[in-house]
Design an enzyme around this catalytic site. Structure first.
Site, PDB file in Angstrom:
ATOM      1  N   ARG A  69      -6.642  -7.329 -10.420  1.00 45.71           N
ATOM      2  CA  ARG A  69      -7.302  -8.602 -10.732  1.00 45.71           C
ATOM      3  C   ARG A  69      -8.746  -8.317 -11.124  1.00 45.71           C
ATOM      4  NH1 ARG A  69     -10.365  -8.126  -6.231  1.00 45.71           N
ATOM      5  NH2 ARG A  69      -9.304  -7.358  -4.400  1.00 45.71           N
TER       6      ARG A  69
ATOM      7  N   GLU B  77      -2.907   7.858   7.952  1.00 44.26           N
ATOM      8  CA  GLU B  77      -3.586   8.563   6.871  1.00 44.26           C
ATOM      9  C   GLU B  77      -4.818   9.242   7.452  1.00 44.26           C
ATOM     10  OE1 GLU B  77      -3.391   6.813   2.608  1.00 44.26           O
ATOM     11  OE2 GLU B  77      -5.421   6.428   3.309  1.00 44.26           O
TER      12      GLU B  77
ATOM     13  N   LYS C 195       0.814  -1.220   0.000  1.00 45.05           N
ATOM     14  CA  LYS C 195       0.000   0.000   0.000  1.00 45.05           C
ATOM     15  C   LYS C 195       0.845   1.267   0.000  1.00 45.05           C
ATOM     16  CE  LYS C 195      -4.235  -1.886   1.786  1.00 45.05           C
ATOM     17  NZ  LYS C 195      -5.315  -1.773   2.749  1.00 45.05           N
TER      18      LYS C 195
END
Lengths: 203, 470
Positions: free
Chosen positions: B298, B206, B119
């Site tokens: 995906r 965050e 990430k």
């Protein structure tokens, strides 16, 4: 030959104009039952009846065997001490990103009924699996087990985890006392209600 | 390689395995399903041309084993492997192992999977591509040894803030910090959890946004050119698990939708993206701003809603790209029409805290008709094993308008019947029928609020009164 969604829609369009309420279609591969629903519209019940076909020797290694992919697959057993949390890659498709409420704390605990406690033979209380799944003695790989034989527990003590459908379910002792027996090995599959441990109740 | 695949190994299970097999069959590609012991008689096993045993039931020994999947692909003499979603679909080790055996992975390049799977790395890529990210930075427990550092950090990022695991997924290792005094403890705990769960202790802080919506953009790339297939809204979720998804996302006016699409394509181009993928964004409802969340490299569970509004088969495009061809679609070929909503039916019991409900299906009937699609792997007699996730079926309804799609979905769900395991069907019907959902554009707290309201008798009475007045 596979019926597509469009094929089914075409059949339904035809059926709509006919006075029938049910169509039962059987082929060598599947059975499809279309029924007019009470409140309007149609329902489908599909049954794939074709037996699975194991890869034959033309492509596989093992003639006649339900094609095991050589030795590697059979050697790929669960890693030593595999425990909840290690299957991080086993993400169900689309778990959402960090977008919402309830973000505090872990997200893996399902609320389930506590293990049922039944008296077994020698006055010992049984700790049963609340759900079928995989039994873990520790909260994560490498961590100390929740309890050992001889540990003192209260009714609310978490003694193990059963992982079911990727959710970690805490198993509580259910009885205050001493852990007398641990009946299942770490990482073993358990059925619902299976005896996991026995507790010697406090006097 | 520029010739078509003759045989594909499907290295997944459940509804996505059945769905991939159907597209392969339509394209004339032979399928071999790699199945664990728990799935050797499953619906996808019956649909596939052949089945090969992958290993024991637990995923760690079967669907999550790079070695097992690779040797199954070799034994099956497959040209390519379709990984579906979850399991190994975003694990760079699988394409590398397959490449060594001369087998194609139907998905992005391993390097892309590494960049998007981490990430922090993905965030850096987004920044480099000029995509907005939330204020945030990496933090270690050691950084916070001095109290001044923590205060400085929370000033830069803002509170409340979210502590996230760099190697994480599925909401694990996430925690909200509202009080600067608790930052140090939260970071230490999140880091320890991340180490245990992902073998990677890195965490970052965050800014936490609420109310927020979860909006994402479907992209396709061939390594040179990237296009988008429109957006989806996935804000109906419980603990980061999506339950209802729709395309297009409602109410993205004022150029916001176009900016989202452009951001996703820009990031895809920056990554030289090859295959199908999704760029997820957080939409700050109050400010009308969006921020990059992550890339899912995906096919996604909710891809059918995009297929419904574009008319394109995303799995077929994945295969086309993996065969080494340039994209056959130009952006101008992608025309969106109507609206589609997907509802996930899971083997779980909302009445008992969403307790999972494995078992055996005793009977199953699904809706059929115009505008209805059902992707499922359940039928009478099919086991629902305890080893895997709880998704039983996806019911997708399509209409000319969002209202029509909603009406169709509600009527379709009224005709669903699954016996043998507990399901969330009743909850899903209530969620979709509620006026707030019908208005469109709910935020990510919608489900929790709905549950809280249903649990509170006063609120329920008010809701009933409201319905009665309508």
């Amino acid at each position: 030959m596979e019926l597509t969604n469009e094929d089914v829609a075409d059949i339904l369009e035809l059926l709509d104009s006919l006075p029938y309420d049910e169509l039962d279609l059987r082929t060598s591969r599947f059975r499809l039952t279309l029924r007019r629903a009470a409140g309007g519209g149609w329902t489908q019940s599909r049954q794939e009846t074709a037996e699975p076909r194991a890869l034959d020797s033309a492509a596989g290694h093992d003639r006649g065997e339900p094609a095991a992919p050589g030795s590697t697959a059979s050697g790929s057993t669960a890693p030593e001490g595999a425990a909840p949390g290690i299957v991080a890659g086993d993400d169900p498709g689309d778990r959402a990103g960090a977008a919402g409420p309830g973000a505090d704390g872990t997200v893996t605990d399902a609320t389930v009924t506590d293990a049922t406690v039944t008296d077994s033979g020698a006055g010992l209380a049984e700790v049963a699996a609340p759900l079928p799944g995989t039994f873990y003695r520790a909260p994560r790989p490498g961590a100390a087990p929740f309890v050992e034989v001889g540990s003192q527990v209260s009714a609310g003590t978490v003694v193990a985890i059963v992982e079911t459908m990727k959710l970690m379910n805490s198993v509580h002792a259910g009885t205050a006392g001493r852990v007398a027996q641990i009946l299942i090995g770490n990482g073993e599959p358990v059925t619902q209600g299976a005896a996991l441990m026995r507790i010697e109740p406090a006097q | 390689m520029t010739h078509g695949f003759g045989r594909v190994l499907v290295a997944n299970r459940g509804e996505i395995a059945a769905r991939v097999i159907r597209t392969c069959a339509r394209l004339g590609i032979e399928t071999v399903l790699a199945a664990s012991d728990a799935d050797l008689d499953s619906v996808p096993a019956r649909l596939a041309d052949k089945v090969i045993r992958l290993g024991p039931g637990p995923a760690s020994a079967s669907y999550l084993s790079v070695e097992a999947v690779t040797s199954a692909a070799v034994a099956a003499r497959a040209d390519a492997v379709h990984p579906g979603y979850g399991f190994l679909s975003e694990n760079a080790r699988l394409p590398r192992a397959l490449a060594a055996a001369g087998i194609t992975f139907i998905g992005p390049a391993p390097r892309t999977l590494e960049l998007t799977g981490d990430k922090l790395a993905a965030r850096e890529q987004a920044v480099a591509a000029g995509i907005p990210v939330l204020p945030g930075e990496q933090v270690t427990p050691e950084d916070l040894a001095g109290a001044a550092t923590g205060a400085e950090l929370t000033r830069r990022v803002g509170l409340p803030a979210l502590v996230k695991a760099a190697g994480g997924g599925g909401g694990r290792g996430l925690r909200v910090v509202r009080d600067p005094a608790l930052l140090s403890a939260a970071v230490a705990m999140a880091s320890a959890e991340a180490q245990a769960a992902f073998g990677d202790p890195r965490v970052y802080l965050e800014r936490y946004v609420a109310p927020a919506r979860h909006v994402e953009v479907q992209i396709l790339g061939d390594g040179e050119r990237v296009i988008h297939l429109g957006d989806r809204d996935c804000s109906v979720q419980r603990r980061y698990q999506k339950l209802i998804e729709e395309a297009p996302a409602p109410g993205l006016g004022g150029g916001l939708r176009e900016r989202l699409h452009q951001a996703a394509v820009t990031l895809g181009a920056h990554l030289r993206y090859q295959g199908a993928g999704t760029v997820e964004f957080l939409l700050d409802v109050a400010r009308g701003e969006f921020y990059f969340l992550e890339v899912n490299a995906r096919v996604q569970v909710e891809h059918p809603v995009t297929e419904a509004v574009t008319g394109h088969d995303i799995v077929a495009e994945q295969i086309w790209i993996a065969e080494g061809r340039p994209l056959r679609l130009a952006q101008a070929d992608v025309r969106l029409s109507g609206h589609a909503i997907e509802c996930r039916l899971n083997a779980e019991d909302p009445e008992r805290g969403f307790s999972p409900s494995p078992g055996t299906i005793t009977s199953a009937a699904f809706p059929a008709g115009p505008g209805i699609r059902v992707d499922t792997h359940v039928q009478a007699g099919a086991p629902v094993p305890p080893h895997y996730d709880s998704l039983l079926a996806k019911v997708i309804a399509q209409g000319a308008s969002r209202d029509q799609a909603t009406d169709r979905l509600l009527a379709a769900l009224a005709r669903c019947q699954i016996s043998g395991v507990q399901t969330n069907l009743a909850l899903q019907r209530a969620l979709i029928a509620a006026p707030e959902f019908r208005r469109g554009g709910v935020d990510t707290s919608y489900l929790e609020r709905h549950l809280a309201d249903s649990a509170d008798p006063t609120a329920t009475a008010e809701t009933r009164a409201g319905v009665a007045r309508d």
